[in-house]
Design a protein around this motif. Structure first.
Motif, PDB file in Angstrom:
ATOM      1  N   LYS A   7       0.838  -1.198   0.000  1.00  0.00           N
ATOM      2  CA  LYS A   7       0.000   0.000   0.000  1.00  0.00           C
ATOM      3  C   LYS A   7       0.873   1.247   0.000  1.00  0.00           C
ATOM      4  O   LYS A   7       1.692   1.420   0.905  1.00  0.00           O
ATOM      5  CB  LYS A   7      -0.896   0.015   1.249  1.00  0.00           C
ATOM      6  CG  LYS A   7      -1.842  -1.161   1.339  1.00  0.00           C
ATOM      7  CD  LYS A   7      -2.578  -1.142   2.669  1.00  0.00           C
ATOM      8  CE  LYS A   7      -3.279  -2.476   2.902  1.00  0.00           C
ATOM      9  NZ  LYS A   7      -3.700  -2.657   4.293  1.00  0.00           N
ATOM     10  N   LEU A   9       3.520   2.429  -1.462  1.00  0.00           N
ATOM     11  CA  LEU A   9       4.952   2.256  -1.215  1.00  0.00           C
ATOM     12  C   LEU A   9       5.773   3.348  -1.915  1.00  0.00           C
ATOM     13  O   LEU A   9       5.656   3.546  -3.129  1.00  0.00           O
ATOM     14  CB  LEU A   9       5.392   0.874  -1.719  1.00  0.00           C
ATOM     15  CG  LEU A   9       6.877   0.556  -1.660  1.00  0.00           C
ATOM     16  CD1 LEU A   9       7.372   0.492  -0.231  1.00  0.00           C
ATOM     17  CD2 LEU A   9       7.150  -0.765  -2.371  1.00  0.00           C
ATOM     18  N   GLU A  57       8.319   4.792   2.801  1.00  0.00           N
ATOM     19  CA  GLU A  57       6.952   5.035   3.283  1.00  0.00           C
ATOM     20  C   GLU A  57       6.030   3.975   2.712  1.00  0.00           C
ATOM     21  O   GLU A  57       6.307   3.412   1.650  1.00  0.00           O
ATOM     22  CB  GLU A  57       6.498   6.415   2.773  1.00  0.00           C
ATOM     23  CG  GLU A  57       5.246   6.962   3.405  1.00  0.00           C
ATOM     24  CD  GLU A  57       4.747   8.195   2.636  1.00  0.00           C
ATOM     25  OE1 GLU A  57       5.567   9.024   2.198  1.00  0.00           O
ATOM     26  OE2 GLU A  57       3.524   8.296   2.458  1.00  0.00           O
ATOM     27  N   GLU A  59       3.107   0.547   3.299  1.00  0.00           N
ATOM     28  CA  GLU A  59       2.949  -0.689   4.061  1.00  0.00           C
ATOM     29  C   GLU A  59       3.157  -1.896   3.182  1.00  0.00           C
ATOM     30  O   GLU A  59       2.736  -1.914   2.030  1.00  0.00           O
ATOM     31  CB  GLU A  59       1.516  -0.767   4.607  1.00  0.00           C
ATOM     32  CG  GLU A  59       1.290   0.046   5.857  1.00  0.00           C
ATOM     33  CD  GLU A  59      -0.138  -0.119   6.337  1.00  0.00           C
ATOM     34  OE1 GLU A  59      -0.551  -1.254   6.601  1.00  0.00           O
ATOM     35  OE2 GLU A  59      -0.828   0.913   6.395  1.00  0.00           O
ATOM     36  N   TRP A  61       2.440  -6.009   3.467  1.00  0.00           N
ATOM     37  CA  TRP A  61       1.865  -7.130   4.210  1.00  0.00           C
ATOM     38  C   TRP A  61       2.230  -8.408   3.479  1.00  0.00           C
ATOM     39  O   TRP A  61       2.107  -8.485   2.256  1.00  0.00           O
ATOM     40  CB  TRP A  61       0.338  -7.029   4.275  1.00  0.00           C
ATOM     41  CG  TRP A  61      -0.184  -5.895   5.116  1.00  0.00           C
ATOM     42  CD1 TRP A  61       0.173  -4.585   5.031  1.00  0.00           C
ATOM     43  CD2 TRP A  61      -1.156  -5.990   6.162  1.00  0.00           C
ATOM     44  NE1 TRP A  61      -0.519  -3.847   5.966  1.00  0.00           N
ATOM     45  CE2 TRP A  61      -1.353  -4.693   6.664  1.00  0.00           C
ATOM     46  CE3 TRP A  61      -1.894  -7.046   6.702  1.00  0.00           C
ATOM     47  CZ2 TRP A  61      -2.239  -4.414   7.701  1.00  0.00           C
ATOM     48  CZ3 TRP A  61      -2.784  -6.772   7.730  1.00  0.00           C
ATOM     49  CH2 TRP A  61      -2.956  -5.467   8.229  1.00  0.00           C
ATOM     50  N   PRO A  66       1.328  -7.453   8.559  1.00  0.00           N
ATOM     51  CA  PRO A  66       2.264  -6.392   8.213  1.00  0.00           C
ATOM     52  C   PRO A  66       3.679  -6.801   8.616  1.00  0.00           C
ATOM     53  O   PRO A  66       3.863  -7.436   9.653  1.00  0.00           O
ATOM     54  CB  PRO A  66       1.796  -5.197   9.054  1.00  0.00           C
ATOM     55  CG  PRO A  66       0.997  -5.777  10.161  1.00  0.00           C
ATOM     56  CD  PRO A  66       0.438  -7.084   9.683  1.00  0.00           C
ATOM     57  N   GLU A  68       7.041  -6.488  10.266  1.00  0.00           N
ATOM     58  CA  GLU A  68       7.596  -5.689  11.353  1.00  0.00           C
ATOM     59  C   GLU A  68       9.041  -5.360  11.026  1.00  0.00           C
ATOM     60  O   GLU A  68       9.819  -6.245  10.701  1.00  0.00           O
ATOM     61  CB  GLU A  68       7.549  -6.472  12.663  1.00  0.00           C
ATOM     62  CG  GLU A  68       6.165  -6.550  13.250  1.00  0.00           C
ATOM     63  CD  GLU A  68       6.191  -7.361  14.541  1.00  0.00           C
ATOM     64  OE1 GLU A  68       7.104  -7.141  15.360  1.00  0.00           O
ATOM     65  OE2 GLU A  68       5.303  -8.207  14.691  1.00  0.00           O
ATOM     66  N   GLU A  69       9.381  -4.105  11.131  1.00  0.00           N
ATOM     67  CA  GLU A  69      10.738  -3.700  10.757  1.00  0.00           C
ATOM     68  C   GLU A  69      11.704  -3.868  11.924  1.00  0.00           C
ATOM     69  O   GLU A  69      12.392  -2.940  12.332  1.00  0.00           O
ATOM     70  CB  GLU A  69      10.731  -2.284  10.199  1.00  0.00           C
ATOM     71  CG  GLU A  69      10.023  -2.252   8.848  1.00  0.00           C
ATOM     72  CD  GLU A  69      10.162  -0.937   8.111  1.00  0.00           C
ATOM     73  OE1 GLU A  69      10.599   0.050   8.725  1.00  0.00           O
ATOM     74  OE2 GLU A  69       9.828  -0.910   6.919  1.00  0.00           O
TER      75      GLU A  69
END
Ligand code: ADP
Ligand code: MG
Length: 242
Positions: A7, A9, A57, A59, A61, A66, A68-69
């Motif tokens: 989403k 990106l 920037e 998201e 998934w 999602p 996790e960074e």
């Protein structure tokens, strides 16, 4: 639940905005071919999906969650999302089988015997089991790329990303690699393939995405994209490449 959901990106390298708001959903078993001119952002998009590059920037998934960074989160993505590069990047000091076993043994802590068995099975699958005990330098480029595919499969990824997997090969070796990729597609693997092989895209892709200047300029079924391209830049691109 989609296998990959991206989403909005965005990716910058310094001041240069290379991905400008990508939205992309890939369902399980989908084969998506990504096409576009050199510099349009294809490799960067793949590299962001498996976190070889950190997105600026947006998201991402994977399999309904999602990313996790964190170190753990990124290690998990690297296991779930395999990648095959233009240059095969095999370890030159390891035999073919050892190359394939490496991930399962070091990352998944699989026993050597089991890993060897798995490696031989996967090498059979890519048609190269007879080379299990030779070193990569003894192989043709097409054979090396098939080993690289087997190595990726050894980690049992949920998705495999291919970045121009046949572009570095002599023309007569392209077919054997495309054949393996086609088999994987028919098995129901989820794949995103950056390629200039339009024949492969036409035959194998469920969907073709045309990236232009960091944005998805057009996407659709291969038939629509190749027979009825709408975007002027896609028409020009196809005119050059076909
Ligand atoms: P493609 O794979 O479609 O040819 P890339 O994703 O490799 O395109 O590159 C897109 C743009 O990003 C290009 O302008 C390229 O020069 C730039 N780029 C790629 N990687 C880097 C990097 N590590 N640092 C700076 N610029 C980069
Ligand atoms: Mg590229």
């Amino acid at each position: 639940m989609s296998m990959i959901e991206i989403k909005n990106l965005h990716k910058y390298f310094g001041d240069l905005e290379v991905l400008k708001g990508i939205n992309l959903t890939v369902e399980e078993s989908d084969v998506v071919c990504l096409i576009g001119a050199s510099g349009s952002g294809k490799s960067t998009l793949l590299r962001c999906i498996n976190y070889l590059e950190k997105k600026t920037e947006g998201e991402i998934w994977i399999d309904g969650k999602p990313v996790e960074e964190t170190e753990d989160g990124i290690n998990k993505v690297r296991q779930d999302v395999g990648m095959v590069f233009q240059r095969f990047n095999l370890f030159p000091h390891m035999t073919v089988a050892e190359n394939v076993m490496e991930g399962p043994v070091t990352v998944k802590k699989m026993g050597k015997e089991e890993a060897r068995k798995l490696a031989v099975e996967l090498l059979e699958k890519v048609g190269i089991a007879d080379k299990a005990d030779v070193y990569p330098e003894m192989l043709s480029g097409g054979q090396q790329q098939r080993v690289a595919i087997a190595r990726s499969l050894a980690m049992e990824p949920k998705v495999i990303l291919f970045d121009e997997p046949t572009s570095a090969l002599d023309p007569e070796l392209v077919g054997e690699v495309l054949k393996v990729m086609k088999d994987l597609a028919q098995e129901g693997r989820t794949m995103i393939v950056v390629t200039h092989e339009m024949g492969f895209a036409k035959e194998v892709a469920d969907r073709v995405i045309f990236l232009h200047d960091g944005m998805i300029a057009e996407e659709g079924a291969p038939k629509e994209i190749f027979e009825n391209p709408k975007h002027e830049r896609l028409q020009a691109f196809l005119g050059e490449i076909l």
